[in-house]
Design a protein around this motif. Sequence first.
Motif, PDB file in Angstrom:
ATOM      1  N   HIS A 155      36.806 -80.447  72.306  1.00  0.00           N
ATOM      2  CA  HIS A 155      35.640 -79.915  73.038  1.00  0.00           C
ATOM      3  C   HIS A 155      35.822 -80.029  74.548  1.00  0.00           C
ATOM      4  O   HIS A 155      35.339 -79.177  75.302  1.00  0.00           O
ATOM      5  N   GLU A 156      36.546 -81.055  75.016  1.00  0.00           N
ATOM      6  CA  GLU A 156      36.777 -81.186  76.457  1.00  0.00           C
ATOM      7  C   GLU A 156      37.716 -80.094  76.964  1.00  0.00           C
ATOM      8  O   GLU A 156      37.521 -79.557  78.061  1.00  0.00           O
ATOM      9  N   VAL A 157      38.730 -79.759  76.166  1.00  0.00           N
ATOM     10  CA  VAL A 157      39.661 -78.695  76.542  1.00  0.00           C
ATOM     11  C   VAL A 157      38.937 -77.355  76.591  1.00  0.00           C
ATOM     12  O   VAL A 157      39.109 -76.560  77.524  1.00  0.00           O
ATOM     13  N   VAL A 158      38.089 -77.100  75.585  1.00  0.00           N
ATOM     14  CA  VAL A 158      37.338 -75.838  75.539  1.00  0.00           C
ATOM     15  C   VAL A 158      36.414 -75.723  76.749  1.00  0.00           C
ATOM     16  O   VAL A 158      36.349 -74.682  77.418  1.00  0.00           O
ATOM     17  N   LEU A 159      35.681 -76.792  77.059  1.00  0.00           N
ATOM     18  CA  LEU A 159      34.763 -76.781  78.203  1.00  0.00           C
ATOM     19  C   LEU A 159      35.503 -76.542  79.515  1.00  0.00           C
ATOM     20  O   LEU A 159      35.036 -75.801  80.381  1.00  0.00           O
ATOM     21  N   ALA A 160      36.671 -77.187  79.668  1.00  0.00           N
ATOM     22  CA  ALA A 160      37.441 -77.042  80.902  1.00  0.00           C
ATOM     23  C   ALA A 160      37.928 -75.618  81.076  1.00  0.00           C
ATOM     24  O   ALA A 160      37.834 -75.045  82.168  1.00  0.00           O
ATOM     25  N   LEU A 161      38.446 -75.015  80.014  1.00  0.00           N
ATOM     26  CA  LEU A 161      38.938 -73.638  80.096  1.00  0.00           C
ATOM     27  C   LEU A 161      37.803 -72.656  80.346  1.00  0.00           C
ATOM     28  O   LEU A 161      37.958 -71.680  81.084  1.00  0.00           O
ATOM     29  N   GLU A 162      36.650 -72.907  79.740  1.00  0.00           N
ATOM     30  CA  GLU A 162      35.495 -72.038  79.965  1.00  0.00           C
ATOM     31  C   GLU A 162      34.985 -72.162  81.399  1.00  0.00           C
ATOM     32  O   GLU A 162      34.487 -71.205  81.981  1.00  0.00           O
TER      33      GLU A 162
END
Length: 257
Positions: A155-162
């Motif tokens: 979820h942290e990777v997804v949030l960062a990319l978004e």
Amino acid sequence: MYLNKVEICGINTSKLTVLKESQKMELLRRMKQEGDPKAREELVTGNLRLVLSVIQKFTNRGENLDDLFQVGCIGLMKAIDNFDISHNVCFSTYAVPMIIGEIRRYLRDNNTIRVSRSMRDLAYRAMQTKEKLLHQNHREPTIEEVAQAMGCPKHEVVLALEAIVEPVSLYEPVYSDGGDTIFVMDQVGDNSDDRDWLGELSLKKAIADLPQREKRILSLRFFQGKTQMEVSKEIGISQAQVSRLEKGALNKIKKQL
């Protein structure tokens, strides 16, 4: 397009000179010990190809190449001014991280929406990891694989990319069949407005009357945001067939509405 660009900021990149390491060290010595201003100028012009090679890594972000080149030159000049000739280190080894750092600061500060530095750094790490896995496995890695390689929660990777994705205009076209164009604003609804309930019922009825395959294609394309190529692989038909079926389904819905 950018990779084949010859002239940047009025400089013909095909004619850029490249200094040998011994030449760089001599120029640095003249600049540091003798205060020779011409030596600094020669160092800058002799390392512009280094700047060019660094900014190639950032050309897929939609940024203006001339702007990136100028920012990279600022990083180069900082490296020249701060380099210590007493250390047994190649100049390019010291200069490349300085140039990259300057470009990253520019991209962070120039973004439309301000994102924290830690979030942006995580996103850049994720993109680098994604590119590395792509070269290793010769296929697009999943978010789970990227997160696992980074040792970070998914979820942290997804949030960062978004977080680093540029905002999209409401007038950005999302579909066009050569006639009426569907814009982002056409897909934005107001849940507090119940006056269009009859239209919603008609739309649901029109979709329900479609063949199962066409319903699945529309679901994958417009609700899950997949490309026609991704849909073709999942369903097992060609991209051209997906395009034809999608267009036909939308026309059927238009007629019923």
